[in-house]
Design a protein around this motif. Structure first.
Motif, PDB file in Angstrom:
ATOM      1  N   GLY A  54       0.813  -1.213   0.000  1.00 31.92           N
ATOM      2  CA  GLY A  54       0.000   0.000   0.000  1.00 31.92           C
ATOM      3  C   GLY A  54       0.839   1.251   0.000  1.00 31.92           C
ATOM      4  O   GLY A  54       0.442   2.279   0.552  1.00 31.92           O
ATOM      5  N   ALA A  55       2.009   1.183  -0.635  1.00 30.90           N
ATOM      6  CA  ALA A  55       2.955   2.298  -0.613  1.00 30.90           C
ATOM      7  C   ALA A  55       3.403   2.631  -2.029  1.00 30.90           C
ATOM      8  O   ALA A  55       3.405   1.775  -2.917  1.00 30.90           O
ATOM      9  N   GLU A  56       3.803   3.878  -2.214  1.00 32.89           N
ATOM     10  CA  GLU A  56       4.359   4.312  -3.493  1.00 32.89           C
ATOM     11  C   GLU A  56       5.879   4.123  -3.451  1.00 32.89           C
ATOM     12  O   GLU A  56       6.536   4.576  -2.506  1.00 32.89           O
ATOM     13  N   LEU A  57       6.410   3.471  -4.446  1.00 37.40           N
ATOM     14  CA  LEU A  57       7.840   3.204  -4.508  1.00 37.40           C
ATOM     15  C   LEU A  57       8.534   4.294  -5.314  1.00 37.40           C
ATOM     16  O   LEU A  57       8.079   4.654  -6.410  1.00 37.40           O
ATOM     17  N   ASP A  58       9.624   4.817  -4.768  1.00 35.71           N
ATOM     18  CA  ASP A  58      10.412   5.844  -5.445  1.00 35.71           C
ATOM     19  C   ASP A  58      11.272   5.161  -6.505  1.00 35.71           C
ATOM     20  O   ASP A  58      12.307   4.568  -6.197  1.00 35.71           O
ATOM     21  N   LEU A  59      10.858   5.245  -7.763  1.00 39.94           N
ATOM     22  CA  LEU A  59      11.560   4.534  -8.827  1.00 39.94           C
ATOM     23  C   LEU A  59      12.913   5.151  -9.148  1.00 39.94           C
ATOM     24  O   LEU A  59      13.835   4.455  -9.593  1.00 39.94           O
ATOM     25  N   ASP A  60      13.073   6.447  -8.929  1.00 44.80           N
ATOM     26  CA  ASP A  60      14.392   7.057  -9.105  1.00 44.80           C
ATOM     27  C   ASP A  60      15.379   6.483  -8.086  1.00 44.80           C
ATOM     28  O   ASP A  60      16.558   6.249  -8.400  1.00 44.80           O
ATOM     29  N   ARG A  61      14.886   6.252  -6.876  1.00 47.78           N
ATOM     30  CA  ARG A  61      15.713   5.635  -5.833  1.00 47.78           C
ATOM     31  C   ARG A  61      16.085   4.208  -6.212  1.00 47.78           C
ATOM     32  O   ARG A  61      17.227   3.769  -6.009  1.00 47.78           O
ATOM     33  N   VAL A  62      15.132   3.480  -6.780  1.00 44.72           N
ATOM     34  CA  VAL A  62      15.417   2.120  -7.229  1.00 44.72           C
ATOM     35  C   VAL A  62      16.536   2.127  -8.262  1.00 44.72           C
ATOM     36  O   VAL A  62      17.505   1.359  -8.162  1.00 44.72           O
ATOM     37  N   ARG A  63      16.430   2.984  -9.258  1.00 48.64           N
ATOM     38  CA  ARG A  63      17.449   3.034 -10.313  1.00 48.64           C
ATOM     39  C   ARG A  63      18.802   3.440  -9.744  1.00 48.64           C
ATOM     40  O   ARG A  63      19.846   2.910 -10.160  1.00 48.64           O
ATOM     41  N   HIS A  64      18.786   4.355  -8.782  1.00 50.51           N
ATOM     42  CA  HIS A  64      20.042   4.775  -8.156  1.00 50.51           C
ATOM     43  C   HIS A  64      20.712   3.599  -7.460  1.00 50.51           C
ATOM     44  O   HIS A  64      21.919   3.375  -7.615  1.00 50.51           O
ATOM     45  N   HIS A  65      19.941   2.832  -6.712  1.00 53.36           N
ATOM     46  CA  HIS A  65      20.513   1.685  -5.993  1.00 53.36           C
ATOM     47  C   HIS A  65      20.996   0.603  -6.959  1.00 53.36           C
ATOM     48  O   HIS A  65      22.024  -0.039  -6.715  1.00 53.36           O
ATOM     49  N   VAL A  66      20.269   0.396  -8.036  1.00 51.82           N
ATOM     50  CA  VAL A  66      20.689  -0.605  -9.024  1.00 51.82           C
ATOM     51  C   VAL A  66      21.979  -0.166  -9.689  1.00 51.82           C
ATOM     52  O   VAL A  66      22.914  -0.971  -9.854  1.00 51.82           O
ATOM     53  N   ARG A  67      22.061   1.092 -10.078  1.00 58.41           N
ATOM     54  CA  ARG A  67      23.295   1.591 -10.712  1.00 58.41           C
ATOM     55  C   ARG A  67      24.475   1.499  -9.747  1.00 58.41           C
ATOM     56  O   ARG A  67      25.597   1.144 -10.138  1.00 58.41           O
ATOM     57  N   HIS A  68      24.229   1.779  -8.486  1.00 57.68           N
ATOM     58  CA  HIS A  68      25.305   1.711  -7.497  1.00 57.68           C
ATOM     59  C   HIS A  68      25.801   0.284  -7.337  1.00 57.68           C
ATOM     60  O   HIS A  68      27.011   0.029  -7.276  1.00 57.68           O
ATOM     61  N   ALA A  69      24.863  -0.652  -7.271  1.00 58.74           N
ATOM     62  CA  ALA A  69      25.251  -2.051  -7.093  1.00 58.74           C
ATOM     63  C   ALA A  69      25.973  -2.593  -8.322  1.00 58.74           C
ATOM     64  O   ALA A  69      26.937  -3.361  -8.211  1.00 58.74           O
ATOM     65  N   ALA A  70      25.505  -2.192  -9.505  1.00 61.24           N
ATOM     66  CA  ALA A  70      26.115  -2.679 -10.740  1.00 61.24           C
ATOM     67  C   ALA A  70      27.481  -2.066 -10.973  1.00 61.24           C
ATOM     68  O   ALA A  70      28.373  -2.702 -11.538  1.00 61.24           O
ATOM     69  N   GLY A  71      27.649  -0.824 -10.509  1.00 60.50           N
ATOM     70  CA  GLY A  71      28.939  -0.153 -10.675  1.00 60.50           C
ATOM     71  C   GLY A  71      29.370  -0.143 -12.126  1.00 60.50           C
ATOM     72  O   GLY A  71      28.581   0.170 -13.025  1.00 60.50           O
ATOM     73  N   ASP A  72      30.626  -0.495 -12.364  1.00 67.17           N
ATOM     74  CA  ASP A  72      31.141  -0.530 -13.736  1.00 67.17           C
ATOM     75  C   ASP A  72      31.227  -1.963 -14.248  1.00 67.17           C
ATOM     76  O   ASP A  72      32.023  -2.273 -15.133  1.00 67.17           O
ATOM     77  N   LYS A  73      30.392  -2.831 -13.680  1.00 67.36           N
ATOM     78  CA  LYS A  73      30.401  -4.242 -14.075  1.00 67.36           C
ATOM     79  C   LYS A  73      30.062  -4.375 -15.554  1.00 67.36           C
ATOM     80  O   LYS A  73      29.066  -3.839 -16.031  1.00 67.36           O
ATOM     81  N   ALA A  74      30.887  -5.093 -16.296  1.00 65.41           N
ATOM     82  CA  ALA A  74      30.701  -5.254 -17.736  1.00 65.41           C
ATOM     83  C   ALA A  74      30.055  -6.602 -18.047  1.00 65.41           C
ATOM     84  O   ALA A  74      29.886  -7.455 -17.168  1.00 65.41           O
ATOM     85  N   GLY A  75      29.690  -6.787 -19.310  1.00 65.90           N
ATOM     86  CA  GLY A  75      29.159  -8.071 -19.760  1.00 65.90           C
ATOM     87  C   GLY A  75      27.705  -8.264 -19.402  1.00 65.90           C
ATOM     88  O   GLY A  75      26.921  -7.317 -19.347  1.00 65.90           O
ATOM     89  N   SER A  76      27.329  -9.505 -19.128  1.00 65.70           N
ATOM     90  CA  SER A  76      25.936  -9.859 -18.854  1.00 65.70           C
ATOM     91  C   SER A  76      25.783 -10.393 -17.436  1.00 65.70           C
ATOM     92  O   SER A  76      26.597 -11.197 -16.979  1.00 65.70           O
ATOM     93  N   PHE A  77      24.737  -9.942 -16.758  1.00 67.84           N
ATOM     94  CA  PHE A  77      24.434 -10.420 -15.419  1.00 67.84           C
ATOM     95  C   PHE A  77      22.974 -10.140 -15.127  1.00 67.84           C
ATOM     96  O   PHE A  77      22.295  -9.422 -15.877  1.00 67.84           O
ATOM     97  N   VAL A  78      22.475 -10.736 -14.059  1.00 68.86           N
ATOM     98  CA  VAL A  78      21.071 -10.570 -13.677  1.00 68.86           C
ATOM     99  C   VAL A  78      20.994  -9.780 -12.379  1.00 68.86           C
ATOM    100  O   VAL A  78      21.636 -10.132 -11.382  1.00 68.86           O
ATOM    101  N   VAL A  79      20.224  -8.712 -12.405  1.00 71.80           N
ATOM    102  CA  VAL A  79      19.973  -7.888 -11.222  1.00 71.80           C
ATOM    103  C   VAL A  79      18.579  -8.210 -10.700  1.00 71.80           C
ATOM    104  O   VAL A  79      17.605  -8.194 -11.454  1.00 71.80           O
ATOM    105  N   ARG A  80      18.503  -8.530  -9.425  1.00 71.32           N
ATOM    106  CA  ARG A  80      17.207  -8.740  -8.789  1.00 71.32           C
ATOM    107  C   ARG A  80      16.975  -7.609  -7.791  1.00 71.32           C
ATOM    108  O   ARG A  80      17.823  -7.335  -6.935  1.00 71.32           O
ATOM    109  N   VAL A  81      15.830  -6.962  -7.907  1.00 72.26           N
ATOM    110  CA  VAL A  81      15.414  -5.916  -6.968  1.00 72.26           C
ATOM    111  C   VAL A  81      14.294  -6.490  -6.110  1.00 72.26           C
ATOM    112  O   VAL A  81      13.216  -6.813  -6.619  1.00 72.26           O
TER     113      VAL A  81
END
Length: 258
Positions: A54-81
């Protein structure tokens, strides 16, 4: 690798996941810093967060956290949020309304994957339109299928209609084209992208109709388009050239940068 709200996560913070397993998630494949259907993954997270918390999710925050976790990782991988509330009380889940964002990364399988052997199992997921954390039933069905010599389970309803796979949607190739089952299933991101790419119909599919299809395929963000080689004892044409066309059309999608 795992980060909670952008920081390394310890075991105590994950107790709620292990003890209550209440929350929702999406998994997206990253290829060369791009995600196919990123807008659909984010829309799913927002929609499911309203349903589950019953809450609104901040999607900009989600993208920020995903980008931070992925860092400069190259190639192919799976991100789970994964979205969950560490403060949930199992006796009063109605109070769980302050979800956190857990980002985990795992290797991606190399394409193309070997054909999948599927066994029909009667099972219907709870709240099927939500990609929630309640995986016991799906994994139990998958285990049962594997113990019987198959790779995964293909769920059927009490009415004998085909729905979805353990963690994937299923499509069928017939003389009339692509048929997606009309059933209470997870609205998969990859399925939605494929429906944009190719003409199709959505209709109820019985087990006999599924087994009589010219070909069948499983699909999710991690595997793309993966042929089925059999459904129970019925062999499927996993080398149908239309599967290759569909798989390559999906892989050619440019995707969006995280």
């Amino acid at each position: 690798m795992a980060e909670l709200n952008g920081r390394p996560v310890g075991p105590d913070a994950l107790l709620a996941l292990g003890l209550t397993n209440y929350g929702h998630f999406t998994s997206m494949r990253v290829d060369d810093e791009r995600v196919r259907g990123l807008d659909l993954h984010l829309a799913r997270l927002a929609r499911d967060c309203r349903t589950v918390f019953g809450a609104e999710l901040d999607l900009d925050r989600v993208r920020h956290h995903v980008r931070h976790a992925a860092g400069d990782k190259a190639g192919s991988f799976v991100v789970r949020v994964t979205v969950f509330d560490p403060g949930i009380d199992i006796g009063h889940p109605s109070g769980a309304d302050s979800p956190d964002i857990l980002v985990t990364i795992r290797p991606a399988a190399a394409f193309p994957l070997a054909p999948l052997r599927a066994k029909t199992v009667r099972y219907e997921r709870d709240v099927p339109t939500v990609k929630h954390l309640g995986l016991f039933g799906s994994l139990h069905a998958r285990r049962s299928a594997q113990l019987n010599g198959f790779d995964d389970a293909l769920f059927t309803s009490r009415d004998g209609l085909v729905g979805e796979g353990g963690t994937w949607n299923v499509g069928f190739l017939t003389g009339a084209g692509i048929v997606w089952p009309e059933a209470d299933v997870l609205p998969g991101v990859t399925m939605a992208l494929l429906q944009r790419l190719a003409e199709h119909t959505v209709a109820p599919v019985t087990v006999a109709e599924a087994q009589g299809a010219q070909a069948a395929f499983a699909t999710n963000a991690a595997i793309g388009v993966r042929p089925l080689s059999c459904i129970d004892d019925a062999r499927m044409a996993d080398g149908d050239p239309r599967l290759t066309v569909l798989r390559e059309a999906y892989r050619a999608l440019p995707g969006d940068r995280l």
